[in-house]
Design a protein around this motif. Structure first.
Motif, mmCIF file in Angstrom:
data_model
loop_
_atom_site.group_PDB
_atom_site.id
_atom_site.type_symbol
_atom_site.label_atom_id
_atom_site.label_comp_id
_atom_site.label_asym_id
_atom_site.label_seq_id
_atom_site.Cartn_x
_atom_site.Cartn_y
_atom_site.Cartn_z
ATOM 1 N N THR A 164 1.293 3.902 -3.212
ATOM 2 C CA THR A 164 1.014 5.326 -3.017
ATOM 3 C C THR A 164 2.150 6.177 -3.563
ATOM 4 O O THR A 164 1.926 7.186 -4.252
ATOM 5 C CB THR A 164 0.793 5.621 -1.527
ATOM 6 N N GLU A 207 -4.269 2.454 5.888
ATOM 7 C CA GLU A 207 -4.050 3.791 5.338
ATOM 8 C C GLU A 207 -3.308 4.686 6.317
ATOM 9 O O GLU A 207 -2.560 5.591 5.900
ATOM 10 C CB GLU A 207 -5.389 4.420 4.947
ATOM 11 N N THR A 236 0.493 4.016 6.026
ATOM 12 C CA THR A 236 1.053 4.772 4.908
ATOM 13 C C THR A 236 1.126 6.255 5.231
ATOM 14 O O THR A 236 2.146 6.922 4.974
ATOM 15 C CB THR A 236 0.212 4.549 3.643
ATOM 16 N N HIS A 277 0.834 -1.208 0.000
ATOM 17 C CA HIS A 277 0.000 0.000 0.000
ATOM 18 C C HIS A 277 0.863 1.250 0.000
ATOM 19 O O HIS A 277 0.608 2.213 -0.739
ATOM 20 C CB HIS A 277 -0.925 -0.018 1.212
#
Length: 282
Positions: free
Chosen positions: A20, A182, A185, A16
């Motif tokens: 990104t 999320e 990240t 992830h």
């Protein structure tokens, strides 16, 4: 000049984060032990390297940023064992080591922060701490991130409920700290934007919670039958899962919020699970 991330280990969290950065124009190199996974990585825009087969010397030299998520094996960090000299001579702008809040061991439900230590560390916790310290000693760009239980789209309580095999294991007073994919990240990006080498950060949300409560909320979101309750002493758990229940603590994230200035997208499991459900339904 294009930034280059070398991701040593390419699991759920690293993917992830890497994707990104790739969407921001970064070059991404990632390692895996699986030829099949290497092909999937290549198809998604990642340059794969097979761990143990491909030489990473040039990749280490080319990397502006390095993320490692490979856990210790046989009492040592496999990356440092294989490439310690190359890493020592490299000069990345930022290095991140993904560790675990398991290093704190058991505190009987009390709060801990980055300065807390396990009173009686397990072998696994001792190996993790040693690996953290080895990375910090090796490169002046190193940051350590201690992650709580990771969940996100396709992984976590919702997936357990959907499997039909979930049980609400009851151990009175037990709580776990978690972190949404999320927010992992987001925290790593915040660190890259404002690096503080040598620092350790807990990546957890604001709401340590009993695991049975989280599963119950996931079942409610899905409109599923409530998983049956099972007393901890009667639960059929694998050794690793049982070891997790031996550690009971509440983990603070004040340093993440204060020093990095990172605002969690999902400060509690309810917000996080709602977002997972929405993502799963896309």
């Amino acid at each position: 000049m294009t930034n280059t991330l070398l991701s040593l280990g390419y699991g759920y969290s690293a993917d992830h984060f890497a994707q990104t950065l790739r969407r921001k124009g970064w070059r991404i190199i990632g390692t895996t032990r699986s030829p099949e996974k290497a092909e999937h990585m290549r198809a998604s825009g990642i340059e794969p390297r097979l761990w143990g087969k491909d030489d990473l010397t040039k990749d280490i030299a080319a990397a502006s940023h390095i993320l490692t998520s490979i856990k210790p094996e046989g009492g040592e960090d496999p990356v440092l064992a294989a490439y310690g000299k190359q890493l020592q001579s490299a000069r990345p702008e930022w290095t991140g080591y993904l560790s675990t809040i398991g290093v704190y061991g058991n505190h009987d439900g009390a709060w801990v922060d980055e300065d807390s230590r396990a009173e009686i560390p397990t072998k696994r916790a001792s190996e993790r701490l040693a690996a953290e310290q080895a990375w910090q000693a090796l490169t002046p760009a190193a940051h350590v991130f201690r992650l709580g239980g990771i969940y996100g789209p396709g992984r976590g309580p919702l997936a357990k409920i959907r499997s039909g095999k979930a049980h609400r294991i009851i151990k009175p007073g037990q709580v776990f700290s978690r972190i949404h994919l999320e927010d992992i990240t987001g925290a790593l990006l915040a660190s890259i934007a404002a690096p503080n080498p040598g620092r350790v950060y807990n990546l957890v949300d604001d709401e340590p919670a009993p695991p049975q409560d989280v599963l119950a909320y996931a079942a409610d979101l899905l409109g599923s039958e409530m998983p049956p309750e099972v007393p901890f002493d009667e639960a059929e758990l694998r050794p690793m899962a049982r070891a997790f229940y031996a550690d009971n603590k509440r983990v603070r994230n004040a340093r993440l919020r204060g020093e990095l200035g990172y605002a969690l997208r999902y400060p509690g499991f309810r917000e996080g699970l709602k977002a997972c459900l929405a993502a799963d339904n896309l």
